[in-house]
Design a protein around this motif. Sequence first.
Motif, PDB file in Angstrom:
ATOM      1  N   HIS A  12       0.785  -1.165  -0.118  1.00 61.90           N
ATOM      2  CA  HIS A  12      -0.015  -0.037   0.052  1.00 61.90           C
ATOM      3  C   HIS A  12       0.725   1.253   0.106  1.00 61.90           C
ATOM      4  O   HIS A  12       0.499   2.050   0.767  1.00 61.90           O
ATOM      5  N   SER A  13       1.793   1.320  -1.027  1.00 56.92           N
ATOM      6  CA  SER A  13       2.665   2.308  -1.165  1.00 56.92           C
ATOM      7  C   SER A  13       1.895   3.570  -1.836  1.00 56.92           C
ATOM      8  O   SER A  13       1.704   3.271  -2.962  1.00 56.92           O
ATOM      9  N   TYR A  14       2.287   4.819  -1.188  1.00 57.36           N
ATOM     10  CA  TYR A  14       1.803   5.908  -2.095  1.00 57.36           C
ATOM     11  C   TYR A  14       2.550   5.925  -3.320  1.00 57.36           C
ATOM     12  O   TYR A  14       1.969   6.689  -4.382  1.00 57.36           O
ATOM     13  N   TYR A  15       3.924   5.724  -3.478  1.00 50.31           N
ATOM     14  CA  TYR A  15       4.854   5.988  -4.373  1.00 50.31           C
ATOM     15  C   TYR A  15       4.273   5.021  -5.722  1.00 50.31           C
ATOM     16  O   TYR A  15       4.340   5.561  -6.831  1.00 50.31           O
ATOM     17  N   GLU A  16       4.021   3.849  -5.368  1.00 54.23           N
ATOM     18  CA  GLU A  16       3.453   3.011  -6.280  1.00 54.23           C
ATOM     19  C   GLU A  16       2.358   3.151  -6.908  1.00 54.23           C
ATOM     20  O   GLU A  16       1.795   3.443  -8.096  1.00 54.23           O
ATOM     21  N   ALA A  17       1.347   3.729  -6.225  1.00 57.89           N
ATOM     22  CA  ALA A  17       0.073   4.339  -6.436  1.00 57.89           C
ATOM     23  C   ALA A  17       0.003   5.475  -7.006  1.00 57.89           C
ATOM     24  O   ALA A  17      -0.881   5.763  -8.139  1.00 57.89           O
ATOM     25  N   SER A  18       1.030   6.322  -7.262  1.00 60.56           N
ATOM     26  CA  SER A  18       1.293   7.573  -7.773  1.00 60.56           C
ATOM     27  C   SER A  18       2.045   7.491  -9.099  1.00 60.56           C
ATOM     28  O   SER A  18       2.383   8.542  -9.483  1.00 60.56           O
ATOM     29  N   VAL A  19       2.391   6.394  -9.695  1.00 60.43           N
ATOM     30  CA  VAL A  19       3.187   6.266 -10.799  1.00 60.43           C
ATOM     31  C   VAL A  19       2.489   5.400 -11.886  1.00 60.43           C
ATOM     32  O   VAL A  19       1.964   4.467 -11.498  1.00 60.43           O
ATOM     33  N   GLN A  20       3.059   5.350 -13.045  1.00 54.29           N
ATOM     34  CA  GLN A  20       2.593   4.180 -14.000  1.00 54.29           C
ATOM     35  C   GLN A  20       3.790   3.677 -14.424  1.00 54.29           C
ATOM     36  O   GLN A  20       4.649   4.398 -15.132  1.00 54.29           O
ATOM     37  N   ARG A  21       4.072   2.491 -14.201  1.00 56.61           N
ATOM     38  CA  ARG A  21       5.293   1.605 -14.436  1.00 56.61           C
ATOM     39  C   ARG A  21       5.074   1.061 -15.912  1.00 56.61           C
ATOM     40  O   ARG A  21       4.055   0.861 -16.489  1.00 56.61           O
TER      41      ARG A  21
END
Length: 432
Positions: A12-21
Amino acid sequence: MLLDSDTQLNQHSYYEASVQREAVAPPLQGHINADVLVVGAGFAGLSAAIELAQRGYQVVVLEADRVCAGASGRNGGQALAGFASGQAPFEQQLGPAQARQAWDLSLASLDLIDQRIADFQIDCDRQHGYLHVADSPRKARALAAEMQAMAHYGLVTEFAMGTQVQRHIASPLYQACAFDRKSGHLHPLKYGLGLARAAKSLGVQIYEYSAVTGLTRGKKLTARTAQGSVTAPFGVLAGNCMLAEYGPKVAPDIAPRIMPVGTYMIGTAPLAPGLCQRLIPSNAAVCDNNFILDYFRFSADHRMLFGGRVSYTTRTPANLQAVMATRMARVFPELGNTPVEFLWGGFVDISMNRAPDFGRLGNKLYYLQGFSGHGVALTGLAGQLVAQAVAGQAERFDVFANLQHRRFPGGPLLRMPSLVLGTLYHRLRDAL
């Protein structure tokens, strides 16, 4: 155990939720040759790959998980001058001239971030400004003494005590602060993914889900993965505390010199921009000077990202979200009822003296570890220095390689309990 805990902490990382890999890079298949093998696609490994590719080397990067899936993509995003250890290890072991050189290199690491952002057009929410704060009279005196000592190195800060602290941060907790305009913060995962794109644009081959399980050292190095292998004259180990988890026999000689430490963050719901401006007028990153520290900043979309509460075991602390929210409310009572939307964490590598641990295993295998919580800036510098060393210019690399490091006492079974006891001691000290 460490791998399981690490995976769970990043759900539940904010960083992962706010990027498009980008799509997953395929794992290594078969055998390939390269000029330099880099193990680890975090900041340090990607920085080394960029610098090496710019010098004309053919570089292969092997990553056990995804690009920046570890500490590089989960940290507080604070890009700071200096070292977690302070200047003491450099002064005591290397003398004043090389201690000053190390400090100047740490400043150059901040310039390097801005240079790479500009050169490769990396959009990562870069901001300048850092507040070092103290929450007790004793800590305020310690902060004042530290800033006075660092003025010898040319560090310029705006120091405030008492009611003047409120000009920098609207918190009832802090009794002193030092404002540094050189340091700052960024979105670490956006930055790391930007470095990966930059490396690929220079011809670097990056293989995800390609853990190195064995490494043969000889005239050339051969790294083995589940489905392939890479042979190269030179190698760079940049896996930090996760290297031993994926490949216990890859570098057993350096693994005991670092300890995996769990660190955690929460991200709130978006706040009113005016509230953010009032709480931290400069939009600076903030960190206190306790041994068990809190660190925090606002994101580009006005969330409070609040970190701290380290763990020297592989177990995630109980009631973590509630504990972190309580700590945040202690700093900013106005945020006491703010919803928390994200909770994540991961493991960083610390050395015994908190100084970075760079060096060689033989003549052609280099390692970069022990960033001890100051890795956002120092990892970029580490990659640059190791690339220079591979190219035969090792003077700046050896400033760090000449530092002596000790193993953590007790071996794998006893060193964690020993550190837990040490942490309890320092937690009591912080409370005084």
